[in-house]
Design an enzyme around this catalytic site. Structure first.
Site, PDB file in Angstrom:
ATOM      1  N   LYS A 133       0.838  -1.205   0.000  1.00  0.00           N
ATOM      2  CA  LYS A 133       0.000   0.000   0.000  1.00  0.00           C
ATOM      3  C   LYS A 133       0.870   1.251   0.000  1.00  0.00           C
ATOM      4  O   LYS A 133       1.902   1.308   0.689  1.00  0.00           O
ATOM      5  CB  LYS A 133      -0.921  -0.027   1.227  1.00  0.00           C
ATOM      6  CG  LYS A 133      -1.983   1.080   1.258  1.00  0.00           C
ATOM      7  CD  LYS A 133      -2.865   0.907   2.494  1.00  0.00           C
ATOM      8  CE  LYS A 133      -3.953   1.978   2.569  1.00  0.00           C
ATOM      9  NZ  LYS A 133      -4.804   1.813   3.779  1.00  0.00           N
ATOM     10  N   SER A 193      -9.781   2.254   3.115  1.00  0.00           N
ATOM     11  CA  SER A 193      -8.947   3.012   2.195  1.00  0.00           C
ATOM     12  C   SER A 193      -8.035   2.146   1.335  1.00  0.00           C
ATOM     13  O   SER A 193      -7.431   2.623   0.374  1.00  0.00           O
ATOM     14  CB  SER A 193      -8.078   3.990   2.997  1.00  0.00           C
ATOM     15  OG  SER A 193      -7.177   3.278   3.856  1.00  0.00           O
ATOM     16  N   SER A 207      -9.834  -0.542   7.204  1.00  0.00           N
ATOM     17  CA  SER A 207      -9.343  -0.356   5.836  1.00  0.00           C
ATOM     18  C   SER A 207      -8.627  -1.556   5.232  1.00  0.00           C
ATOM     19  O   SER A 207      -8.235  -1.514   4.066  1.00  0.00           O
ATOM     20  CB  SER A 207      -8.424   0.867   5.771  1.00  0.00           C
ATOM     21  OG  SER A 207      -9.150   2.041   6.008  1.00  0.00           O
TER      22      SER A 207
END
EC number: 6.3.5.7
Length: 508
Positions: free
Chosen positions: A84, A159, A183
């Site tokens: 990420k 997210s 998330s």
């Protein structure tokens, strides 16, 4: 020896590790297969913000050379991974999905990235995300939304929608996400993947660009529970660079995932996280999943956690408050974007800072900074932030009482399946409600896992079941998750993702 199919990206990470160890495939071949898959499908999915093809192939070849020389290697050596874009990666851009960090290349690695490299795992690239991890749909990325591989018109969660989608679309067997209020777990639920939020402090936060320091936690995004355990074992453990890191060994998560035993396990159904407000198909698949675990020897008890009703409100005071403090460092003076105010010949530092933040931060980030600054301001601190922290204590107490009668707690991971892109973008409250079941775990610091529980009958989209365990007892999650995964795979005749529509012809 693991048989390697025509498309090796369809193997699990554990199967890839076996194939590499036996010489059935090289890491360079495996890594190239994933890069080819990305070239074929990521224009449609947009799961990556940056693909490091040269670096990944170089790392893969280095592992192959070490294997040929019969050097001792980590079990996952040669298995590629995606990261990420909120984690510092030396030599690779780290933007946090924001214009304010566009083009920034860190001079160091986050601790968990260092551990991936030391394990010999090629890093394929950096995945898309809501800006500074603020969002539940990956629509708040400054670089455009990620699309759900099950239906490209729908959100992949957030997210960390990039990390879940890169796994669901077979562009990477493993990915790292971060979970501040759900998330990792919520994207896993809506993409039919497995997502784990370890115990707070169980994985180092050093090198993670902070959103809310008391809530953020990195963890695995995978296609199977065993793969998640294997990745957790790589990135977990104490780090002296992180003052919140737990000074204890990684829990025996791999052993628990392989054992997959729930005989005698007490599963607590959280009364406040089921029923009204949950999509009927989501609730139906949850109930069916729990029934399968009962068939395998688990016992169901109902628990009540009344303070969970206030978790969402407390979270959306604590998170913005911490975010407003953490994001103050983006001042246009040291790194990242710098924009001068128009029509000002010799702007002051304050004018440059204001113009840069106006241009560099998106609307959701600005909304939360304003809210957090207000909650921390003189005269309001005790009424808002202080009260939210008291609610946080009550939520932790509810967990403690629930775990007196249950070994793990269970609920649907998300209240609905993936909604359509744009449906909730202009309604912040509707967006925030996506995390209603996942937020309590972050407030209390306990670990959680989301495992696919089937397709909702209304729309044929994935649903997820969440298990929560006491702090540092992460192995309980893996035992429950692996047992359910095995039961459902037997029922379905294969993994859930096998029924997902393919995005491109095989070998495209």
């Amino acid at each position: 020896m693991t048989a390697v199919p025509t498309d090796p990206t369809r193997l699990t990470a554990a199967e890839m590790a076996d194939a590499l160890a036996t010489g059935a495939i090289s890491s360079a071949e495996l890594t190239q297969a994933h890069l080819d898959r990305t070239a074929a499908v990521d224009d449609a999915v947009h799961a990556y913000l940056h693909v490091d093809a040269d670096g990944a192939i170089a790392a893969a070849r280095a592992v192959d050379a070490r294997r040929a020389a019969r050097e001792p290697l980590h079990p996952l050596a040669g298995v590629p991974v995606a990261v990420k874009d909120v984690m510092a990666t030396k030599g690779l851009p780290t933007t946090c999905g924001s214009r304010i960090l566009e083009g920034w290349v860190p001079p160091y690695d986050a601790t968990l990235v260092t551990r991936l490299r030391e394990a010999g795992m090629p890093i394929l690239g950096k995945t898309n995300m809501d800006e500074f991890a603020m969002g539940s749909s990956t629509e708040h990325s400054a670089y455009g939304p990620t699309h759900n591989p099950w239906d490209l018109d729908r959100i992949p969660g957030g997210s960390g929608g990039g990390s879940s989608s890169v796994v669901a679309s077979y562009q990477a067997p493993l990915a790292i996400g971060t979970d501040t209020g759900g998330s990792i777990r919520q994207p896993a639920a809506v993409t039919g993947t497995v997502g784990v939020k370890p115990t707070y402090g169980g994985v180092s936060r050093y090198g993670l660009v902070a959103l809310a320091s008391s809530l953020d936690q990195a963890g695995p995004c995978t296609r199977t529970v065993l793969d998640a355990a294997l990745l957790h074992d790589v990135i977990g453990g104490h780090d002296p660079m992180d003052s919140t890191s737990i000074d204890a060994p990684v829990p025996p998560v791999v052993e628990a995932a392989r054992r997959a035993d729930v005989s005698g396990l007490r599963i607590g159904i959280v009364r406040e996280l089921t029923g009204e407000g949950f999509q009927p198909g989501v609730q139906q698949r949850f109930d069916e999943a729990v029934a399968l675990l009962v068939e395998r020897g688990a016992r169901v008890v109902e628990v009540s956690c009344p303070s969970f009703a206030y978790a969402l409100a407390a979270y959306y005071l604590i998170l913005p408050s911490e975010a407003s403090s953490n994001l103050a460092k983006f001042d246009a003076m040291r790194y990242g974007l710098r924009v001068g105010p128009p029509e000002v010949a010799h702007p002051s530092a304050e004018q440059v800072m204001a113009a840069t933040r106006d241009a560099g931060f998106g609307p959701e980030v600005k909304r939360r900074i304003i809210l957090g600054t207000y909650a921390l301001s003189s005269g309001y601190y005790d009424a808002y932030y202080g009260t939210a922290q008291k609610v946080r204590r009550l939520i932790a107490d509810d967990f403690a009482r629930a775990f007196e009668t249950a070994d793990v707690l269970a609920s649907p991971t998300a209240p609905t399946t993936a909604f359509r892109l744009g449906d909730k973008l202009d309604d912040p409250m509707a967006m925030y409600l996506n995390d209603i079941a996942t937020i309590p775990a972050n407030l209390a610091g306990v670990p959680g896992i989301s495992v696919p529980s089937g397709l909702a009958p209304e729309d044929g989209l994935p649903t997820g079941i969440q298990f929560l365990a006491p702090a540092t007892e992460d192995e309980r999650l893996y035992a429950a998750g692996a047992a359910l995964e095995a039961a459902l795979t037997d029922r379905w005749g294969g993994p859930l993702l096998a029924s997902a529509p393919d995005l491109a012809p095989q070998g495209a």
